[in-house]
Design a protein around this motif. Structure first.
Motif, PDB file in Angstrom:
ATOM      1  N   ASP A 126     -26.000   8.564 -12.954  1.00 18.93           N
ATOM      2  CA  ASP A 126     -26.020   7.940 -11.625  1.00 18.93           C
ATOM      3  C   ASP A 126     -27.277   7.097 -11.427  1.00 18.93           C
ATOM      4  O   ASP A 126     -27.215   5.951 -10.992  1.00 18.93           O
ATOM      5  CB  ASP A 126     -25.953   8.994 -10.524  1.00 18.93           C
ATOM      6  CG  ASP A 126     -24.635   9.746 -10.497  1.00 18.93           C
ATOM      7  OD1 ASP A 126     -23.662   9.245 -11.091  1.00 18.93           O
ATOM      8  OD2 ASP A 126     -24.596  10.813  -9.887  1.00 18.93           O
ATOM      9  N   ARG A 127     -28.419   7.675 -11.749  1.00 21.95           N
ATOM     10  CA  ARG A 127     -29.693   6.962 -11.572  1.00 21.95           C
ATOM     11  C   ARG A 127     -29.783   5.763 -12.520  1.00 21.95           C
ATOM     12  O   ARG A 127     -30.240   4.688 -12.141  1.00 21.95           O
ATOM     13  CB  ARG A 127     -30.849   7.921 -11.808  1.00 21.95           C
ATOM     14  CG  ARG A 127     -32.176   7.332 -11.466  1.00 21.95           C
ATOM     15  CD  ARG A 127     -33.253   8.387 -11.442  1.00 21.95           C
ATOM     16  NE  ARG A 127     -34.520   7.748 -11.708  1.00 21.95           N
ATOM     17  CZ  ARG A 127     -35.504   8.300 -12.359  1.00 21.95           C
ATOM     18  NH1 ARG A 127     -35.405   9.531 -12.805  1.00 21.95           N
ATOM     19  NH2 ARG A 127     -36.618   7.639 -12.565  1.00 21.95           N
TER      20      ARG A 127
ATOM     21  N   ALA B 280     -27.608   2.984 -11.184  1.00 15.39           N
ATOM     22  CA  ALA B 280     -28.210   2.414  -9.972  1.00 15.39           C
ATOM     23  C   ALA B 280     -29.377   1.491 -10.316  1.00 15.39           C
ATOM     24  O   ALA B 280     -29.486   0.390  -9.775  1.00 15.39           O
ATOM     25  CB  ALA B 280     -28.675   3.533  -9.044  1.00 15.39           C
ATOM     26  N   GLU B 281     -30.241   1.922 -11.219  1.00 10.33           N
ATOM     27  CA  GLU B 281     -31.455   1.161 -11.534  1.00 10.33           C
ATOM     28  C   GLU B 281     -31.224   0.011 -12.506  1.00 10.33           C
ATOM     29  O   GLU B 281     -31.879  -1.021 -12.403  1.00 10.33           O
ATOM     30  CB  GLU B 281     -32.516   2.104 -12.086  1.00 10.33           C
ATOM     31  CG  GLU B 281     -33.001   3.108 -11.063  1.00 10.33           C
ATOM     32  CD  GLU B 281     -33.926   4.154 -11.645  1.00 10.33           C
ATOM     33  OE1 GLU B 281     -34.149   4.158 -12.883  1.00 10.33           O
ATOM     34  OE2 GLU B 281     -34.421   4.984 -10.861  1.00 10.33           O
TER      35      GLU B 281
ATOM     36  N   GLU C 180     -26.539  -1.614 -10.971  1.00 14.17           N
ATOM     37  CA  GLU C 180     -26.268  -1.917  -9.567  1.00 14.17           C
ATOM     38  C   GLU C 180     -27.331  -2.816  -8.935  1.00 14.17           C
ATOM     39  O   GLU C 180     -27.006  -3.870  -8.387  1.00 14.17           O
ATOM     40  CB  GLU C 180     -26.201  -0.626  -8.749  1.00 14.17           C
ATOM     41  CG  GLU C 180     -24.962   0.188  -8.974  1.00 14.17           C
ATOM     42  CD  GLU C 180     -24.990   1.444  -8.138  1.00 14.17           C
ATOM     43  OE1 GLU C 180     -25.170   1.337  -6.909  1.00 14.17           O
ATOM     44  OE2 GLU C 180     -24.836   2.530  -8.712  1.00 14.17           O
ATOM     45  N   ALA C 181     -28.580  -2.383  -8.983  1.00 12.54           N
ATOM     46  CA  ALA C 181     -29.651  -3.124  -8.312  1.00 12.54           C
ATOM     47  C   ALA C 181     -29.824  -4.538  -8.863  1.00 12.54           C
ATOM     48  O   ALA C 181     -29.820  -5.505  -8.087  1.00 12.54           O
ATOM     49  CB  ALA C 181     -30.957  -2.342  -8.381  1.00 12.54           C
TER      50      ALA C 181
ATOM     51  N   ASP D 249     -22.134  -2.440  -5.848  1.00 16.77           N
ATOM     52  CA  ASP D 249     -21.909  -1.076  -5.383  1.00 16.77           C
ATOM     53  C   ASP D 249     -21.014  -0.410  -6.408  1.00 16.77           C
ATOM     54  O   ASP D 249     -19.847  -0.767  -6.543  1.00 16.77           O
ATOM     55  CB  ASP D 249     -21.191  -1.060  -4.034  1.00 16.77           C
ATOM     56  CG  ASP D 249     -22.074  -1.478  -2.885  1.00 16.77           C
ATOM     57  OD1 ASP D 249     -23.302  -1.286  -2.986  1.00 16.77           O
ATOM     58  OD2 ASP D 249     -21.545  -1.991  -1.897  1.00 16.77           O
TER      59      ASP D 249
ATOM     60  N   TRP E  77     -19.685   3.416  -8.055  1.00 14.98           N
ATOM     61  CA  TRP E  77     -19.581   4.838  -7.755  1.00 14.98           C
ATOM     62  C   TRP E  77     -18.967   5.575  -8.923  1.00 14.98           C
ATOM     63  O   TRP E  77     -18.034   5.109  -9.542  1.00 14.98           O
ATOM     64  CB  TRP E  77     -18.697   5.061  -6.524  1.00 14.98           C
ATOM     65  CG  TRP E  77     -19.213   4.405  -5.298  1.00 14.98           C
ATOM     66  CD1 TRP E  77     -18.891   3.155  -4.845  1.00 14.98           C
ATOM     67  CD2 TRP E  77     -20.157   4.922  -4.383  1.00 14.98           C
ATOM     68  NE1 TRP E  77     -19.577   2.881  -3.695  1.00 14.98           N
ATOM     69  CE2 TRP E  77     -20.362   3.960  -3.376  1.00 14.98           C
ATOM     70  CE3 TRP E  77     -20.846   6.121  -4.302  1.00 14.98           C
ATOM     71  CZ2 TRP E  77     -21.222   4.151  -2.317  1.00 14.98           C
ATOM     72  CZ3 TRP E  77     -21.699   6.307  -3.245  1.00 14.98           C
ATOM     73  CH2 TRP E  77     -21.883   5.333  -2.267  1.00 14.98           C
TER      74      TRP E  77
END
Length: 69
Positions: free
Chosen positions: A15-16, A19-20, A23-24, A29, A31
Motif C-alpha cells: 500500500d505504501r 502510494a509513494e 499514486e503520488a 487514486d 486501491w
C-alpha cells in the motif's frame, strides 16, 4: 506474494509503495480493496458475452491433459 517481495526489497508495505511510487507521482487514486465510501466512483463489471470464456452457460471446455492421452 508480490506484496511480500515489495516489502523485502523496499521495506515498505505494498500500500505504501504504491502510494509513494505510483499514486503520488502520477496523481492517481489506486486501491487494493476498494472502501465502501469510494464505491460510487467505481464502474460496474460483468462477465464477457463471449461463449468461449469460462463462465456459466458457456461452451468452453478445458483441453485434455497431455498425460491423459
Amino acid at each position: 506474494m508480490v506484496g511480500e517481495v515489495v516489502r523485502r526489497v523496499t521495506g515498505r508495505s505494498i500500500d505504501r509503495f504504491l502510494a509513494e511510487e505510483i499514486e503520488a507521482p502520477l496523481g492517481l487514486d489506486l486501491w487494493i480493496g476498494l472502501p465502501q465510501s469510494e464505491r460510487h466512483r467505481s464502474a460496474g463489471s460483468s462477465p464477457p458475452r463471449s461463449t468461449s470464456a469460462r463462465w456459466p452457460g458457456s461452451t468452453w471446455t478445458p483441453c485434455p491433459s497431455p498425460r491423459a492421452r
